[in-house]
Design a protein around this motif. Structure first.
Motif, mmCIF file in Angstrom:
data_model
loop_
_atom_site.group_PDB
_atom_site.id
_atom_site.type_symbol
_atom_site.label_atom_id
_atom_site.label_comp_id
_atom_site.label_asym_id
_atom_site.label_seq_id
_atom_site.Cartn_x
_atom_site.Cartn_y
_atom_site.Cartn_z
ATOM 1 N N LEU A 59 0.913 -1.111 0.017
ATOM 2 C CA LEU A 59 0.128 -0.006 0.079
ATOM 3 C C LEU A 59 0.909 1.249 0.015
ATOM 4 N N GLN A 60 0.679 2.060 -0.783
ATOM 5 C CA GLN A 60 1.236 3.461 -1.156
ATOM 6 C C GLN A 60 0.368 4.450 -1.220
ATOM 7 N N ILE A 61 0.426 5.459 -0.421
ATOM 8 C CA ILE A 61 -0.537 6.634 -0.146
ATOM 9 C C ILE A 61 0.251 7.840 -0.523
ATOM 10 N N SER A 62 0.334 8.375 -1.874
ATOM 11 C CA SER A 62 0.957 9.486 -1.947
ATOM 12 C C SER A 62 -0.076 10.739 -2.118
ATOM 13 N N ASN A 63 0.492 11.954 -2.369
ATOM 14 C CA ASN A 63 -0.272 12.984 -2.556
ATOM 15 C C ASN A 63 -1.089 12.962 -4.084
ATOM 16 N N ASP A 64 -0.840 12.029 -4.924
ATOM 17 C CA ASP A 64 -1.503 11.802 -6.070
ATOM 18 C C ASP A 64 -2.585 10.732 -6.062
ATOM 19 N N ALA A 65 -1.795 9.733 -5.513
ATOM 20 C CA ALA A 65 -2.840 8.610 -5.739
ATOM 21 C C ALA A 65 -2.488 7.501 -4.638
ATOM 22 N N LEU A 66 -3.435 6.301 -4.662
ATOM 23 C CA LEU A 66 -3.456 5.397 -3.604
ATOM 24 C C LEU A 66 -3.259 4.120 -4.514
ATOM 25 N N SER A 67 -2.171 3.221 -4.234
ATOM 26 C CA SER A 67 -1.971 2.141 -5.075
ATOM 27 C C SER A 67 -1.573 0.970 -4.294
ATOM 28 N N PHE A 68 -2.060 -0.066 -4.674
ATOM 29 C CA PHE A 68 -1.738 -1.401 -3.737
ATOM 30 C C PHE A 68 -1.997 -2.703 -4.681
ATOM 31 N N SER A 69 -1.690 -3.749 -4.194
ATOM 32 C CA SER A 69 -2.133 -5.085 -4.813
ATOM 33 C C SER A 69 -2.975 -5.831 -3.735
ATOM 34 N N ALA A 70 -4.075 -6.421 -4.197
ATOM 35 C CA ALA A 70 -5.168 -7.192 -3.536
ATOM 36 C C ALA A 70 -5.626 -8.250 -4.465
ATOM 37 N N ARG A 71 -6.155 -9.301 -3.416
ATOM 38 C CA ARG A 71 -6.703 -10.366 -4.200
ATOM 39 C C ARG A 71 -8.393 -10.034 -4.046
ATOM 40 N N PHE A 72 -8.948 -10.269 -5.496
ATOM 41 C CA PHE A 72 -10.214 -10.324 -5.768
ATOM 42 C C PHE A 72 -10.570 -11.867 -6.374
ATOM 43 N N GLY A 73 -11.389 -12.421 -5.465
ATOM 44 C CA GLY A 73 -11.719 -14.036 -5.900
ATOM 45 C C GLY A 73 -10.715 -14.675 -5.995
ATOM 46 N N GLY A 74 -9.340 -14.494 -5.129
ATOM 47 C CA GLY A 74 -8.394 -15.371 -5.180
ATOM 48 C C GLY A 74 -7.470 -14.882 -6.193
ATOM 49 N N VAL A 75 -7.619 -13.848 -6.881
ATOM 50 C CA VAL A 75 -6.874 -13.485 -8.147
ATOM 51 C C VAL A 75 -6.107 -12.228 -7.727
ATOM 52 N N PRO A 76 -4.836 -12.234 -7.828
ATOM 53 C CA PRO A 76 -4.212 -10.970 -7.270
ATOM 54 C C PRO A 76 -4.263 -9.719 -8.617
ATOM 55 N N ARG A 77 -4.880 -8.397 -8.095
ATOM 56 C CA ARG A 77 -4.938 -7.465 -9.117
ATOM 57 C C ARG A 77 -4.100 -6.173 -8.370
ATOM 58 N N GLN A 78 -3.657 -5.370 -9.403
ATOM 59 C CA GLN A 78 -2.758 -4.126 -8.970
ATOM 60 C C GLN A 78 -4.152 -3.118 -9.058
ATOM 61 N N ILE A 79 -4.059 -2.140 -8.086
ATOM 62 C CA ILE A 79 -5.217 -1.276 -7.761
ATOM 63 C C ILE A 79 -4.603 0.004 -7.866
ATOM 64 N N PHE A 80 -4.861 1.158 -8.765
ATOM 65 C CA PHE A 80 -4.576 2.411 -8.811
ATOM 66 C C PHE A 80 -5.640 3.424 -8.795
ATOM 67 N N VAL A 81 -5.694 4.220 -7.597
ATOM 68 C CA VAL A 81 -6.839 5.270 -7.608
ATOM 69 C C VAL A 81 -6.247 6.646 -7.367
ATOM 70 N N PRO A 82 -6.467 7.777 -8.112
ATOM 71 C CA PRO A 82 -6.044 9.071 -8.167
ATOM 72 C C PRO A 82 -6.640 9.325 -6.926
ATOM 73 N N MET A 83 -6.062 10.236 -6.176
ATOM 74 C CA MET A 83 -6.603 11.010 -5.021
ATOM 75 C C MET A 83 -8.104 11.581 -4.924
ATOM 76 N N ASP A 84 -8.164 11.892 -6.258
ATOM 77 C CA ASP A 84 -9.190 12.997 -6.664
ATOM 78 C C ASP A 84 -10.581 11.861 -6.729
ATOM 79 N N ALA A 85 -10.177 10.618 -6.902
ATOM 80 C CA ALA A 85 -11.387 9.404 -7.173
ATOM 81 C C ALA A 85 -11.751 8.965 -5.613
ATOM 82 N N VAL A 86 -11.029 9.419 -4.625
ATOM 83 C CA VAL A 86 -11.345 8.919 -3.321
ATOM 84 C C VAL A 86 -12.559 9.429 -2.657
#
Length: 143
Positions: A59-86
């Motif tokens: 998990l990385q929380i920068s001034n620009d975005a939130l990013s991390f890896s997580a599992r969805f239904g057992g499948v690893p996925r990379q997540i990237f969310v610009p801060m404006d989308a939070v």
């Protein structure tokens, strides 16, 4: 022009939730540009994500975005969310947290100009996703 307070408030609330042994969840506006989330999980343009230490990796929380890896239904996925989308951060256990809106005097980076100065911290145009009945929302509009 000032920078957005959202990433600073987000980090502070995230740390506070962890310090109090609460499970941090975020509501994401998944239809905004730059959001990379599993589209099959999106409902009504939003996605609720558990961002606790046990649910994420890197998990990385920068001034620009939130990013991390997580599992969805057992499948690893990379997540990237610009801060404006939070949209919000809150505790799963009791709903304590904050809903973010547009900030007066902060330019949106998607080219649509300055934010409307009549808007406050609360954005009621995005609906909170339904949660099980045992988890009542405790988020309030603060004026």
């Amino acid at each position: 022009m000032t920078t957005s307070s959202r990433p600073y408030l987000f980090r502070g609330l995230y740390e506070w939730l962890l310090d109090n042994q609460l499970t941090p969840h975020v509501i994401i506006a998944a239809d905004l540009p730059g959001v990379e989330v599993p589209r099959e999980q999106v409902q009504d343009g939003q996605l609720v994500l558990n961002i606790s230490d046990t649910a994420t990796r890197g998990l990385q929380i920068s001034n620009d975005a939130l990013s991390f890896s997580a599992r969805f239904g057992g499948v690893p996925r990379q997540i990237f969310v610009p801060m404006d989308a939070v949209v919000a951060i809150y505790a799963r256990e009791n709903g304590a947290g904050m809903v973010f809106g547009q900030e007066p005097g902060v330019n949106a980076e998607d080219g649509d100009g300055a934010a409307d100065s009549s808007e406050g911290v609360q954005d009621t145009s995005l609906q909170e996703p339904e949660r099980p009945a045992r988890q009542a929302s405790h988020l309030k509009v603060v004026k």
